[in-house]
Design an enzyme around this catalytic site. Structure first.
Site, PDB file in Angstrom:
ATOM      1  N   LYS A 115       0.818  -1.210   0.000  1.00  0.00           N
ATOM      2  CA  LYS A 115       0.000   0.000   0.000  1.00  0.00           C
ATOM      3  C   LYS A 115       0.850   1.257   0.000  1.00  0.00           C
ATOM      4  O   LYS A 115       0.455   2.268  -0.556  1.00  0.00           O
ATOM      5  CB  LYS A 115      -0.951   0.008   1.204  1.00  0.00           C
ATOM      6  N   LYS A 197      -7.658 -13.219  -9.124  1.00  0.00           N
ATOM      7  CA  LYS A 197      -8.861 -13.127  -8.305  1.00  0.00           C
ATOM      8  C   LYS A 197      -9.703 -11.918  -8.696  1.00  0.00           C
ATOM      9  O   LYS A 197      -9.155 -10.865  -8.998  1.00  0.00           O
ATOM     10  CB  LYS A 197      -8.418 -12.985  -6.834  1.00  0.00           C
ATOM     11  N   LYS A 200     -11.441  -5.439  -6.916  1.00  0.00           N
ATOM     12  CA  LYS A 200     -11.644  -4.101  -7.460  1.00  0.00           C
ATOM     13  C   LYS A 200     -10.379  -3.260  -7.371  1.00  0.00           C
ATOM     14  O   LYS A 200     -10.257  -2.269  -8.048  1.00  0.00           O
ATOM     15  CB  LYS A 200     -12.809  -3.397  -6.763  1.00  0.00           C
TER      16      LYS A 200
END
Ligand code: TRP
Length: 333
Positions: A115, A197, A200
Site C-alpha cells: 500500500k 482473483k 476491485k
C-alpha cells in the site's frame, strides 16, 4: 446456551459495493455462520481513512454496505452489524495495543509495503498501524474465530502475537483468536482476467467484476464479454481458466455441481454457455437486489438497526475495554 456459542468477528471496508467474488468467497459464508456462532460483523470505516476518501461517498457507501449485509440475509437481530466509528473502544484499544506492537513487526507487513508503494504520496501513520486497529477490532469482542481471506493471514498472525504478548504480561485478558478459512467459499476469478482473483483494487477493466447491484443488462453484457479459452468445450480444466471460472460461478449460482454443468452444456458452445451463466447470476442475485431496494426506501428501519446494533457492540466492547484499562493501570473512573 448462548454463552456456549463461539464468537466470530469479521470486518469489511466500505470502499465500494461488494462484488460477486466478495459475496461467494466471503459474505455468503458470514450468513451461513450466524446461527451457529455469536457473530459480529463490522463495517470498518476507520480503516478506510488510511486512504483519502470523499466524505459524502464514504458515508453513502458505509450505509449501503450495511443495507447489503441485511439484503444478503444477515439477520440484525442475530448477528451484530455496525459501524466501527460508532464504537469508540476500537480507537481506545488500538492506542493501548500500539504500545505492545513493535515497529519492526509492522514494517514486515506485506500489505503495508504494497500500500505504501501504491500511495507513495500519502504514507500516513494510520497505514502503518492499520493492523493494530484490526487487532483491536478482533480482541475487543473476544472473538474465537475470524473469517478472513488469504491476504489477511499475516495481520491475523500479528493479532495473535499481540494478544499473547499482552496476556503474558497481564494474565488472561484476551481470547487468542484463530483465523477461519471458510469451507464453502468459492474462489472467483476476474471475468476479463481469469488468472487473477476478482478484485476491485487493481481492476482497470470494469468488465472484470460483477457488482451485486449491477443491473441485469449490465451483468449480461459483462458475461458476454468474459474471456474464454481456445477450443469450444465447456470443461473444467487448468488450461481453461476462463471457462473454469464461469463453471464455478454457474455452480455457485444454481447449486448444480460442476460435472453436471459440464454435461448440461456439452456441445452447446461458449456463446450459449456465457449467456446461461449470465442468466443464472441475474436470477441468483435478484432477491438480494430487491431487498436492498426495499431497505433503501425504509430509512427509519435502517436507522433503528444502526442504533440498536451500535449499542449492542458498544456494550460488549466497553466491558473488555474496562478490564484492559484496569490491567494496564489506568485509574478507575
Ligand atoms: N483488514 C481487513 C481487510 O482489508 C478488514 C478488517 C478490518 C478485518 N478489521 C478486521 C477483518 C477484523 C477481520 C477482522 O479485509
Amino acid at each position: 446456551m448462548e454463552a456456549e456459542k463461539k464468537a466470530i468477528f469479521s470486518g469489511m471496508q466500505p470502499t465500494g459495493m461488494p462484488h460477486l467474488g466478495n459475496y461467494l468467497g466471503a459474505l455468503k459464508n458470514w450468513v451461513a455462520l450466524q446461527d451457529e456462532y455469536r457473530c459480529v460483523y463490522c463495517i470498518v470505516d476507520m480503516h478506510s481513512l488510511t486512504v483519502r476518501q470523499d466524505p459524502a461517498v464514504l458515508r453513502r457507501r458505509s450505509r449501503e454496505l450495511l443495507q447489503m449485509y441485511i439484503a444478503m440475509g444477515l439477520d440484525p437481530e442475530k448477528a451484530i452489524i455496525y459501524f466501527q466509528s460508532h464504537v469508540s473502544g476500537h480507537a481506545e484499544l488500538a492506542w493501548i495495543l500500539n504500545c505492545f506492537t513493535y515497529m519492526g513487526e509492522l514494517g514486515r507487513m506485506t500489505q503495508f509495503k504494497e500500500k505504501s508503494q501504491k500511495n507513495s504520496d500519502n504514507i500516513n501513520a494510520g497505514l502503518f498501524t492499520y493492523p493494530v486497529l484490526m487487532a483491536a477490532d478482533i480482541l475487543l469482542y473476544n472473538a474465537d474465530l475470524v473469517p478472513i481471506g488469504d491476504d489477511q493471514r499475516q495481520h491475523m498472525e500479528l493479532c495473535r502475537n499481540i494478544a499473547l504478548r499482552f496476556n503474558n504480561i497481564y494474565g488472561d485478558v484476551f481470547t487468542v483468536p484463530e483465523p477461519y478459512l471458510p469451507k464453502i467459499g468459492a474462489r472467483i476469478m476476474g471475468l476479463a482476467e481469469p488468472e487473477r482473483k476478482m478484485s476491485k483494487s487493481d481492476g482497470a477493466n470494469e468488465n472484470n467484476l460483477i457488482y451485486l447491484l449491477d443491473k441485469p443488462e449490465l451483468i449480461m453484457k459483462k458475461f458476454k464479454s468474459a474471456v474464454t479459452d481456445s477450443g469450444n468445450e465447456v470443461k473444467y480444466s487448468s488450461d481453461k481458466p476462463g471457462i473454469s471460472n464461469l463453471l464455478v460461478i454457474y455452480s455457485a449460482a444454481t447449486g448444480v455441481d460442476i460435472s453436471q454443468a459440464e454435461n448440461e452444456f456439452e456441445g452447446k458452445g461458449y456463446g450459449f454457455f456465457k449467456q446461461a451463466v449470465g442468466e443464472a447470476v441475474i436470477e441468483f442475485i435478484k432477491p438480494i437486489q430487491r431487498r436492498f431496494e426495499e431497505l433503501n426506501k425504509d430509512k427509519d428501519y435502517v436507522d433503528a438497526i444502526i442504533r440498536a446494533n451500535g449499542e449492542k457492540a458498544n456494550a460488549i466492547a466497553s466491558r473488555v475495554l474496562r478490564k484492559v484499562k484496569k490491567k494496564v493501570g489506568f485509574p478507575a473512573v
